[in-house]
Design a protein around this motif. Structure first.
Motif, short mmCIF file in Angstrom:
data_model
loop_
_atom_site.label_atom_id
_atom_site.label_comp_id
_atom_site.label_asym_id
_atom_site.label_seq_id
_atom_site.Cartn_x
_atom_site.Cartn_y
_atom_site.Cartn_z
N PHE A 27 0.85 -1.18 0.00
CA PHE A 27 0.00 0.00 0.00
C PHE A 27 0.88 1.24 0.00
O PHE A 27 2.05 1.19 0.41
N ALA A 28 0.32 2.33 -0.50
CA ALA A 28 1.05 3.60 -0.56
C ALA A 28 0.84 4.37 0.74
O ALA A 28 -0.20 4.25 1.39
N PHE A 29 1.85 5.13 1.12
CA PHE A 29 1.78 6.05 2.25
C PHE A 29 2.68 7.22 1.90
O PHE A 29 3.44 7.12 0.92
N PRO A 30 2.63 8.33 2.62
CA PRO A 30 3.49 9.46 2.28
C PRO A 30 4.96 9.06 2.25
O PRO A 30 5.50 8.60 3.25
N GLY A 31 5.56 9.11 1.08
CA GLY A 31 6.98 8.79 0.93
C GLY A 31 7.28 7.47 0.28
O GLY A 31 8.43 7.19 -0.06
N GLY A 32 6.29 6.60 0.09
CA GLY A 32 6.60 5.32 -0.54
C GLY A 32 5.48 4.32 -0.49
O GLY A 32 4.30 4.66 -0.39
N GLN A 33 5.87 3.05 -0.55
CA GLN A 33 4.95 1.92 -0.47
C GLN A 33 5.55 0.88 0.46
O GLN A 33 6.77 0.81 0.61
N ARG A 34 4.69 0.06 1.07
CA ARG A 34 5.20 -1.01 1.92
C ARG A 34 4.19 -2.15 1.98
O ARG A 34 3.03 -2.00 1.64
N PHE A 35 4.71 -3.31 2.44
CA PHE A 35 3.86 -4.44 2.76
C PHE A 35 4.31 -4.97 4.12
O PHE A 35 5.43 -4.72 4.55
N HIS A 36 3.42 -5.69 4.79
CA HIS A 36 3.75 -6.31 6.08
C HIS A 36 3.84 -7.82 5.88
O HIS A 36 3.16 -8.38 5.02
N PHE A 37 4.65 -8.45 6.71
CA PHE A 37 4.77 -9.91 6.65
C PHE A 37 5.03 -10.47 8.04
O PHE A 37 5.46 -9.75 8.94
N ARG A 38 4.75 -11.75 8.18
CA ARG A 38 5.06 -12.47 9.42
C ARG A 38 6.14 -13.48 9.10
O ARG A 38 6.02 -14.26 8.16
N GLU A 39 7.20 -13.47 9.88
CA GLU A 39 8.28 -14.45 9.70
C GLU A 39 7.86 -15.74 10.41
O GLU A 39 6.92 -15.72 11.21
N PRO A 40 8.51 -16.87 10.12
CA PRO A 40 8.07 -18.15 10.66
C PRO A 40 7.96 -18.22 12.19
O PRO A 40 7.18 -19.00 12.72
N GLY A 41 8.69 -17.38 12.92
CA GLY A 41 8.60 -17.38 14.38
C GLY A 41 7.41 -16.59 14.91
O GLY A 41 7.16 -16.60 16.11
N GLY A 42 6.70 -15.88 14.03
CA GLY A 42 5.48 -15.20 14.42
C GLY A 42 5.55 -13.68 14.52
O GLY A 42 4.53 -13.04 14.70
N SER A 43 6.73 -13.10 14.40
CA SER A 43 6.84 -11.64 14.48
C SER A 43 6.43 -10.99 13.16
O SER A 43 6.74 -11.51 12.09
N GLU A 44 5.74 -9.85 13.28
CA GLU A 44 5.35 -9.10 12.09
C GLU A 44 6.37 -7.98 11.86
O GLU A 44 6.76 -7.30 12.81
N LEU A 45 6.76 -7.84 10.61
CA LEU A 45 7.67 -6.75 10.19
C LEU A 45 7.09 -6.17 8.91
O LEU A 45 6.08 -6.65 8.40
N ALA A 46 7.76 -5.16 8.36
CA ALA A 46 7.32 -4.56 7.11
C ALA A 46 8.55 -4.31 6.24
O ALA A 46 9.66 -4.17 6.75
N VAL A 47 8.32 -4.24 4.94
CA VAL A 47 9.35 -3.83 3.99
C VAL A 47 8.78 -2.63 3.25
O VAL A 47 7.63 -2.64 2.82
N TRP A 48 9.60 -1.59 3.09
CA TRP A 48 9.13 -0.41 2.38
C TRP A 48 10.14 0.01 1.32
O TRP A 48 11.32 -0.33 1.39
N CYS A 49 9.62 0.74 0.34
CA CYS A 49 10.42 1.26 -0.74
C CYS A 49 10.03 2.73 -0.93
O CYS A 49 8.83 3.03 -1.06
N PRO A 50 11.00 3.64 -0.89
CA PRO A 50 10.66 5.05 -1.07
C PRO A 50 10.20 5.33 -2.49
O PRO A 50 10.57 4.62 -3.43
N ASP A 51 9.39 6.39 -2.64
CA ASP A 51 9.00 6.84 -3.98
C ASP A 51 10.25 7.26 -4.72
O ASP A 51 11.18 7.82 -4.12
N ALA A 52 10.26 7.00 -6.00
CA ALA A 52 11.43 7.36 -6.83
C ALA A 52 11.47 8.84 -7.10
O ALA A 52 10.55 9.55 -6.99
#
Length: 120
Positions: free
Chosen positions: A95-120
């Motif tokens: 999804f888009a947010f001010p400054g870029g886009q990101r998605f959230h994920f859960r790693e196999p141990g159960g913690s949620e993190l996110a990856v983001w990419c700034p707008d070009a």
């Protein structure tokens, strides 16, 4: 087990926290440590400190359940492929947010993190 080849830049540069008042959280870090706070509306404030940004979310519908570390990349689709190939599960589609886009994920141990990419 041999690690998969990973390309691209990946670094943790953002952490998001739930807050009962994003504005109060921002004011606290300005007063306590002299870090710059930037409000993005009534429910979100960023605080910048030494190469890392902290976000404070006070909208209950948008708050993470726990602190959310965010990994910066220059290629969001490749990062998603890498997450899924390593056994992670996408919990929030990109999804888009001010400054870029990101998605959230859960790693196999159960913690949620996110990856983001700034707008070009």
């Amino acid at each position: 087990m041999v690690a998969a080849s990973v390309t691209g830049m990946y670094e943790i540069d953002f952490a998001e926290f739930p807050s009962t008042s994003a504005a109060a959280s921002g004011r606290f870090f300005e007063r306590a440590f002299g870090w710059a706070a930037t409000p993005y509306g009534p429910d979100y404030t960023d605080v910048r400190a030494a190469g890392l940004t902290f976000g404070f979310q006070s909208d209950p519908a948008e708050q993470p359940r726990a602190p959310l570390l965010t990994i910066r990349t220059d290629d969001l689709p490749s990062a998603r492929e890498a997450v899924e190939a390593a056994g992670g599960v996408v919990t929030k589609e990109p999804f888009a947010f001010p400054g870029g886009q990101r998605f959230h994920f859960r790693e196999p141990g159960g913690s949620e993190l996110a990856v983001w990419c700034p707008d070009a």
